[in-house]
Design a protein around this motif. Structure first.
Motif, PDB file in Angstrom:
ATOM      1  N   GLY A   1       7.765   6.154  12.083  1.00 32.07           N
ATOM      2  CA  GLY A   1       6.716   7.163  12.187  1.00 32.07           C
ATOM      3  C   GLY A   1       5.316   6.595  12.315  1.00 32.07           C
ATOM      4  O   GLY A   1       4.531   7.032  13.156  1.00 32.07           O
ATOM      5  N   ASP A   2       5.002   5.591  11.477  1.00 32.17           N
ATOM      6  CA  ASP A   2       3.623   5.094  11.467  1.00 32.17           C
ATOM      7  C   ASP A   2       3.498   3.591  11.215  1.00 32.17           C
ATOM      8  O   ASP A   2       2.855   2.889  11.977  1.00 32.17           O
ATOM      9  CB  ASP A   2       2.801   5.839  10.400  1.00 32.17           C
ATOM     10  N   LEU A   3       4.120   3.097  10.140  1.00 33.52           N
ATOM     11  CA  LEU A   3       3.825   1.732   9.701  1.00 33.52           C
ATOM     12  C   LEU A   3       4.714   0.654  10.318  1.00 33.52           C
ATOM     13  O   LEU A   3       4.396  -0.526  10.243  1.00 33.52           O
ATOM     14  CB  LEU A   3       3.903   1.657   8.170  1.00 33.52           C
TER      15      LEU A   3
ATOM     16  N   ARG B   1      -1.182   4.073  -1.657  1.00 37.79           N
ATOM     17  CA  ARG B   1      -2.557   3.779  -1.251  1.00 37.79           C
ATOM     18  C   ARG B   1      -2.680   3.666   0.267  1.00 37.79           C
ATOM     19  O   ARG B   1      -3.366   2.800   0.789  1.00 37.79           O
ATOM     20  CB  ARG B   1      -3.029   2.473  -1.907  1.00 37.79           C
ATOM     21  N   THR B   2      -1.992   4.544   0.977  1.00 34.30           N
ATOM     22  CA  THR B   2      -2.029   4.496   2.443  1.00 34.30           C
ATOM     23  C   THR B   2      -3.225   5.232   3.016  1.00 34.30           C
ATOM     24  O   THR B   2      -3.607   5.012   4.164  1.00 34.30           O
ATOM     25  CB  THR B   2      -0.754   5.130   3.043  1.00 34.30           C
ATOM     26  N   GLY B   3      -3.810   6.138   2.234  1.00 38.74           N
ATOM     27  CA  GLY B   3      -4.897   6.968   2.738  1.00 38.74           C
ATOM     28  C   GLY B   3      -4.427   8.311   3.256  1.00 38.74           C
ATOM     29  O   GLY B   3      -5.236   9.167   3.613  1.00 38.74           O
TER      30      GLY B   3
ATOM     31  N   ALA C   1       0.835  -1.205   0.000  1.00 33.97           N
ATOM     32  CA  ALA C   1       0.000   0.000   0.000  1.00 33.97           C
ATOM     33  C   ALA C   1       0.866   1.250   0.000  1.00 33.97           C
ATOM     34  O   ALA C   1       0.582   2.227  -0.713  1.00 33.97           O
ATOM     35  CB  ALA C   1      -0.929  -0.009   1.215  1.00 33.97           C
ATOM     36  N   TRP C   2       1.929   1.228   0.787  1.00 37.55           N
ATOM     37  CA  TRP C   2       2.871   2.362   0.823  1.00 37.55           C
ATOM     38  C   TRP C   2       3.532   2.539  -0.541  1.00 37.55           C
ATOM     39  O   TRP C   2       3.598   3.651  -1.077  1.00 37.55           O
ATOM     40  CB  TRP C   2       3.904   2.114   1.910  1.00 37.55           C
TER      41      TRP C   2
ATOM     42  N   ILE D   1       3.603  11.554  -2.732  1.00 38.19           N
ATOM     43  CA  ILE D   1       5.045  11.323  -2.843  1.00 38.19           C
ATOM     44  C   ILE D   1       5.318  10.031  -3.591  1.00 38.19           C
ATOM     45  O   ILE D   1       6.116   9.978  -4.537  1.00 38.19           O
ATOM     46  CB  ILE D   1       5.693  11.270  -1.438  1.00 38.19           C
ATOM     47  N   MET D   2       4.655   8.956  -3.165  1.00 38.14           N
ATOM     48  CA  MET D   2       4.923   7.653  -3.760  1.00 38.14           C
ATOM     49  C   MET D   2       4.402   7.570  -5.203  1.00 38.14           C
ATOM     50  O   MET D   2       4.992   6.873  -6.039  1.00 38.14           O
ATOM     51  CB  MET D   2       4.308   6.554  -2.891  1.00 38.14           C
TER      52      MET D   2
END
Length: 202
Positions: free
Chosen positions: A149-151, A115-117, A110-111, A124-125
């Motif tokens: 940071g998040d994932l 498609r991370t939301g 997804a990253w 960026i991606m």
């Protein structure tokens, strides 16, 4: 040559002050040319010196944020990569913290596909996939988001994606930056985190 004619810009250039949201490239845009050998780093350094000679010493930006500093930083990354065993991995890498990252292929995919939301990260991606280039602060944001940071996915997986997609992918610089931004090695700025929402609005 065109860049070297921008005397004031070259003399006062400070990389952290460039904008990842600029419509046109806000840095030199020469990273791919240096990486692929179209421009010699040595010649680049000496051509910059000629421009610096035209400027007031009090107004010159200084390393590491100056253009000279960026070339020195490149050499430092190469030196670290050359002298560190298993530099592109966490296991058996003597400078790397051993962090128990998660391993979720769906999250990584997804990253990678934007498609991370999170609109800023996804933009960026998407730009990376479509153009092969993203601003260094966008790289920082994407790397921080994927790792600490998040994932909470391994920096090794992120480095592999950048190595595949970036037109200016440089093995030493890429792995160094992923280690740094995930707080795995080099400079542990754990307190500095790129917000996937607020930072993109700057």
């Amino acid at each position: 040559d065109r860049m070297m004619k921008r005397t004031q810009w070259v003399c006062t250039f400070e990389k952290p002050k460039t904008s990842p949201n600029a419509i046109t490239v806000d840095t030199t845009g020469l990273s791919a040319y240096v990486k692929h050998g179209c421009i010699s780093p040595r010649r680049f350094y000496h051509e910059l010196s000629k421009v610096y000679a035209k400027c007031s010493a009090s107004k010159l930006s200084k390393p590491p944020v100056s253009l000279h500093g960026q070339l020195m930083w490149r050499d430092y990354n190469n030196l670290m990569a050359y002298t560190t065993p298993k530099f592109d991995q966490m296991l058996d890498n003597p400078v790397a913290r051993q962090i128990p990252w998660d391993d979720d292929p769906k999250i990584l995919d997804a990253w990678k596909k934007g498609r991370t939301g999170y609109p800023y990260i996804d933009a960026i991606m998407t730009q990376l996939k479509q153009t092969g280039w993203i601003h260094h602060l966008a790289r920082h944001s994407a790397a921080c988001f994927l790792t600490r940071g998040d994932l909470w996915q391994s920096w090794e997986r992120g480095a592999e994606v950048f190595e595949e997609e970036l037109i200016d992918a440089d093995w030493s610089i890429n792995n160094f930056n992923w280690q740094w931004l995930s707080c795995t090695a080099h400079f542990y700025q754990y307190f500095r985190c790129y917000s996937p929402v607020a930072f993109g609005k700057k």
